[in-house]
Design a protein around this motif. Structure first.
Motif, PDB file in Angstrom:
ATOM      1  N   ALA A  78      28.853  23.215  36.048  1.00 25.64           N
ATOM      2  CA  ALA A  78      29.215  22.208  37.445  1.00 25.64           C
ATOM      3  C   ALA A  78      30.092  22.319  38.132  1.00 25.64           C
ATOM      4  O   ALA A  78      30.983  22.284  39.513  1.00 25.64           O
ATOM      5  CB  ALA A  78      28.264  21.560  38.017  1.00 25.64           C
ATOM      6  N   SER A  79      31.341  22.208  36.977  1.00 29.73           N
ATOM      7  CA  SER A  79      32.750  22.508  37.281  1.00 29.73           C
ATOM      8  C   SER A  79      33.959  23.478  37.240  1.00 29.73           C
ATOM      9  O   SER A  79      34.686  23.234  37.647  1.00 29.73           O
ATOM     10  CB  SER A  79      32.914  20.751  36.936  1.00 29.73           C
ATOM     11  N   GLN A  80      33.314  24.777  36.350  1.00 27.81           N
ATOM     12  CA  GLN A  80      33.808  25.041  35.689  1.00 27.81           C
ATOM     13  C   GLN A  80      33.608  25.988  35.522  1.00 27.81           C
ATOM     14  O   GLN A  80      32.289  26.653  35.386  1.00 27.81           O
ATOM     15  CB  GLN A  80      34.707  24.490  34.410  1.00 27.81           C
ATOM     16  N   PHE A  81      34.473  27.285  35.747  1.00 30.95           N
ATOM     17  CA  PHE A  81      33.874  28.981  35.526  1.00 30.95           C
ATOM     18  C   PHE A  81      34.964  29.095  33.876  1.00 30.95           C
ATOM     19  O   PHE A  81      36.068  28.685  34.406  1.00 30.95           O
ATOM     20  CB  PHE A  81      34.614  29.767  37.231  1.00 30.95           C
ATOM     21  N   ASN A  82      33.274  30.164  33.003  1.00 29.05           N
ATOM     22  CA  ASN A  82      34.625  30.470  32.229  1.00 29.05           C
ATOM     23  C   ASN A  82      34.859  31.582  31.808  1.00 29.05           C
ATOM     24  O   ASN A  82      33.661  32.431  31.658  1.00 29.05           O
ATOM     25  CB  ASN A  82      34.426  29.607  31.125  1.00 29.05           C
ATOM     26  N   LEU A  83      35.677  32.335  31.400  1.00 33.04           N
ATOM     27  CA  LEU A  83      35.870  33.536  30.854  1.00 33.04           C
ATOM     28  C   LEU A  83      36.754  33.908  29.641  1.00 33.04           C
ATOM     29  O   LEU A  83      37.214  33.350  28.998  1.00 33.04           O
ATOM     30  CB  LEU A  83      36.042  34.682  32.170  1.00 33.04           C
ATOM     31  N   ALA A  84      35.349  34.594  28.745  1.00 34.76           N
ATOM     32  CA  ALA A  84      36.135  34.868  27.360  1.00 34.76           C
ATOM     33  C   ALA A  84      36.341  36.210  27.245  1.00 34.76           C
ATOM     34  O   ALA A  84      35.211  37.449  27.225  1.00 34.76           O
ATOM     35  CB  ALA A  84      35.271  34.623  27.067  1.00 34.76           C
ATOM     36  N   TYR A  85      37.287  37.226  27.096  1.00 36.94           N
ATOM     37  CA  TYR A  85      37.494  38.366  26.057  1.00 36.94           C
ATOM     38  C   TYR A  85      38.588  39.065  25.096  1.00 36.94           C
ATOM     39  O   TYR A  85      38.750  38.410  24.433  1.00 36.94           O
ATOM     40  CB  TYR A  85      38.081  39.056  28.137  1.00 36.94           C
ATOM     41  N   TYR A  86      37.819  40.611  25.377  1.00 40.39           N
ATOM     42  CA  TYR A  86      38.466  40.697  24.107  1.00 40.39           C
ATOM     43  C   TYR A  86      39.907  41.619  24.190  1.00 40.39           C
ATOM     44  O   TYR A  86      40.364  42.944  25.072  1.00 40.39           O
ATOM     45  CB  TYR A  86      37.782  41.709  22.724  1.00 40.39           C
ATOM     46  N   ARG A  87      41.135  41.683  23.687  1.00 37.99           N
ATOM     47  CA  ARG A  87      42.299  42.868  23.996  1.00 37.99           C
ATOM     48  C   ARG A  87      42.881  42.798  22.744  1.00 37.99           C
ATOM     49  O   ARG A  87      43.846  41.680  22.451  1.00 37.99           O
ATOM     50  CB  ARG A  87      42.188  42.386  25.209  1.00 37.99           C
ATOM     51  N   ASP A  88      43.512  43.705  22.606  1.00 37.22           N
ATOM     52  CA  ASP A  88      44.055  44.203  21.492  1.00 37.22           C
ATOM     53  C   ASP A  88      43.855  43.635  20.429  1.00 37.22           C
ATOM     54  O   ASP A  88      45.027  42.818  19.430  1.00 37.22           O
ATOM     55  CB  ASP A  88      45.576  44.471  22.098  1.00 37.22           C
TER      56      ASP A  88
END
Length: 304
Positions: A78-88
């Motif tokens: 309800a309060s937050q948008f979360n993003l996980a990702y991979y790099r190098d």
């Protein structure tokens, strides 16, 4: 066995996305759609979102990481948008508390020296962001959960879920009826599996279960959704070049029904999500068109 009917694909016009595209509902209140994607020409990591719940018009893109990013995964509360990702060789986490206008919260899910974080999947687990991911150094599946509700700073230590064979590709993490569930692909034998946590936070895990016992290569692009009560999975059958939809017969995913063929074309990515309460399958084709099909009811007993 339920026979599901799928509607014709609908393209998202004006946006060319690559094969590592993540799509999710932005917030449960606005019912908007958010997309994280890698620009195939510049390699930058971008975010854009719809301006209406029908997703007919789009705002953005916003640059998340000018150095790029792969295997993006979005999750929201309800309060937050979360993003996980991979790099190098590293797993990254960023979050927005203003509907994706800025992503100014950063966390450190895995601080080991391993090549860890590809095939990652982000979800909210008992009030905290969590990520399932593949560790390329030891070929295993791991799970890690934030030490606070925002996901900022250092996270709890990663937990080994499955280290049999070369496994943990195409992970998909959700909170099930009693705790976290992870659907994933085992690369060395072409199996689709699911692991269920032994408690609500995912601090320990049960032995994994094979979802599809056929000899086909099944499980790439696995995407898991808790549909009302039972888990469901959309994935790709590489042997027959088909998109499949599979529904569990129980809450933990210990028993599964026969796969249903949804689409017979080649794809580069796939995601099963819920938009305005309806299970929806997004996928990108080999010509980089983004399509979706949506169920006509919340239980996904009929599509069209």
């Amino acid at each position: 066995m339920k026979v599901l009917r799928f509607a014709p694909e609908v393209p998202i016009s004006g946006h060319q996305l690559n094969n590592n595209t993540s799509i999710t509902a932005l917030t449960e209140f606005s019912s908007l759609v958010g997309i994280a994607y890698n620009n195939s020409s510049t390699d930058d990591l971008f975010f854009l979102r719809s301006t209406d719940k029908q997703a007919t018009d789009w705002l953005g893109p916003l640059t998340i990481d000018a150095n790029g990013g792969e295997w993006m995964s979005l999750a929201q509360d309800a309060s937050q948008f979360n993003l996980a990702y991979y790099r190098d060789g590293d797993l990254f986490f960023k979050a927005s508390q203003n509907d994706g206008t800025t992503f100014n919260i950063s966390g450190n899910p895995d601080v080991t020296a391993d090549d860890a974080g590809n095939y990652c999947s982000c979800a909210l687990i008992v009030g905290r962001p969590a990520v399932a991911y593949h560790n390329a150094t030891d070929g295993a599946l791991y799970y890690v959960r934030a030490s606070n509700s925002s996901g900022s700073g250092a996270w709890d230590p990663p937990i080994l879920v499955d280290d049999t064979g070369n496994t943990g590709q195409y992970t998909s993490l959700v909170f099930g009826a009693t705790g976290p569930l992870i659907a994933y692909y085992r690369q060395d034998n072409g199996n689709l599996l699911i692991a269920s946590a032994a408690n609500s936070t995912g601090s320990s895990w049960n032995s994994p279960v094979i979802v599809d016992n056929s000899t086909d290569d099944v499980g790439r692009y696995a995407s898991l959704l808790r549909n009302v009560t039972f888990p469901t999975i959309a994935c790709f059958n590489a042997t027959d070049n088909q998109v499949l939809y599979i529904q569990s017969d129980d809450v933990l995913g210990n028993s599964w029904g026969a796969p249903q063929v949804v689409n017979a074309n080649g794809i580069n990515s796939l995601q099963l999500v819920r938009i305005n309460g309806y299970p929806t399958i997004f996928f990108t084709t080999t010509t980089f068109q983004t399509m979706f099909v949506r169920a006509v009811d919340f239980d996904a007993t009929q599509w069209g």
